[in-house]
Design an enzyme around this catalytic site. Structure first.
Site, PDB file in Angstrom:
ATOM      1  N   LEU A 219      34.386  -7.058   5.319  1.00 50.07           N
ATOM      2  CA  LEU A 219      34.364  -5.804   4.578  1.00 50.07           C
ATOM      3  C   LEU A 219      35.811  -5.392   4.339  1.00 50.07           C
ATOM      4  O   LEU A 219      36.672  -5.587   5.212  1.00 50.07           O
ATOM      5  CB  LEU A 219      33.651  -4.699   5.380  1.00 50.07           C
ATOM      6  N   ASP A 220      36.095  -4.822   3.167  1.00 53.84           N
ATOM      7  CA  ASP A 220      37.432  -4.308   2.906  1.00 53.84           C
ATOM      8  C   ASP A 220      37.820  -3.329   4.008  1.00 53.84           C
ATOM      9  O   ASP A 220      36.976  -2.587   4.529  1.00 53.84           O
ATOM     10  CB  ASP A 220      37.482  -3.577   1.564  1.00 53.84           C
ATOM     11  N   ARG A 221      39.071  -3.299   4.342  1.00 52.68           N
ATOM     12  CA  ARG A 221      39.544  -2.455   5.447  1.00 52.68           C
ATOM     13  C   ARG A 221      39.073  -1.001   5.361  1.00 52.68           C
ATOM     14  O   ARG A 221      38.604  -0.440   6.353  1.00 52.68           O
ATOM     15  CB  ARG A 221      41.065  -2.531   5.548  1.00 52.68           C
TER      16      ARG A 221
END
Length: 229
Positions: free
Chosen positions: A60-62
């Site tokens: 998942l994107d940060r």
């Protein structure tokens, strides 16, 4: 070690909640990341003196929160990776976006190109070299007339870089709090959450669905509001 919310665990997989702004894996910031957190959890729980195996099968994107699944064995990791390639692995997201989304449900298809230098993606013509097809389905769940924000459910059919963020922004309904592609909520947390994950258990073959929604605070207060259209 930070508190880790475990949604499911057996001898083969562990499903957890990733808090926003925690990297999926170690990066140059050297901030605590999910792999390290889950490994530490396993070492403490299972009283393992040495290193423990943990397979990262998706990211998942940060800035994005929500469900992540990790493999406890290499066999489970390989089978989950196969499920991603074969489209068995299904991810569903919640997002709060700018404006009232019309039509209220539909499919977005675009070609995306990743700019390595800026770590961003953009919609391009399909003839552009290295352009990749991105496809998602959306459905509006609620609309807040006062704030002019929509709560949208998203089914992801492809897994491109920053796909949901780029496609919704191109559609004219950027995600609230998106610092790279958004128009509103600058300085606030991005309102994008991976809230449902469906897999086939890598060993038993049983279909399993996990759900986890964000706390209804801040922008996510829309989750507990009366529906307004």
């Amino acid at each position: 070690m930070q508190d880790l919310k475990v949604l499911f665990e057996d001898n083969h997989i562990i499903v957890v909640e990733k808090k926003p702004n925690i990297p999926s894996q170690a990066d140059k910031t050297e901030d605590m990341d999910m792999i390290t957190m889950v490994k530490q959890y396993r070492k403490e729980k299972e009283n393992k003196p040495g290193n423990v195996y943990l397979g990262l099968v998706h990211r998942l994107d940060r800035p994005v929160g929500g469900i992540m699944i990790f493999a406890k064995t290499s066999k489970a990791a390989g089978r989950l990776s196969d499920q991603i390639r074969e489209k068995v692995f299904q991810k569903r997201y919640l997002a709060v976006v700018d404006g009232k989304v019309m039509p209220e449900e539909g499919i977005l298809e675009n070609y995306l190109y990743k700019e390595e230098r800026t770590n961003t993606s953009r919609v391009v013509n399909k003839e552009k070299k290295n352009a990749k097809l991105a496809k998602l389905a959306y459905r509006i769940l609620k609309y807040n007339e006062v704030k002019d924000l929509s709560l949208v459910e998203i089914d992801l059919y492809t897994g491109r870089h920053h796909q949901i963020r780029v496609q919704l922004s191109h559609f004219g309904h950027s995600i609230f709090g998106d610092q790279k592609y958004g128009t509103r909520g600058q300085g606030k947390q991005i309102a994008l959450w991976a809230y449902q994950l469906t897999i086939q258990h890598p060993i038993t073959k049983e279909e399993m669905t996990f759900k986890d929604v964000p706390e209804p605070i801040g922008t996510w207060c829309i989750l507990k509001e009366e529906e307004k259209k």
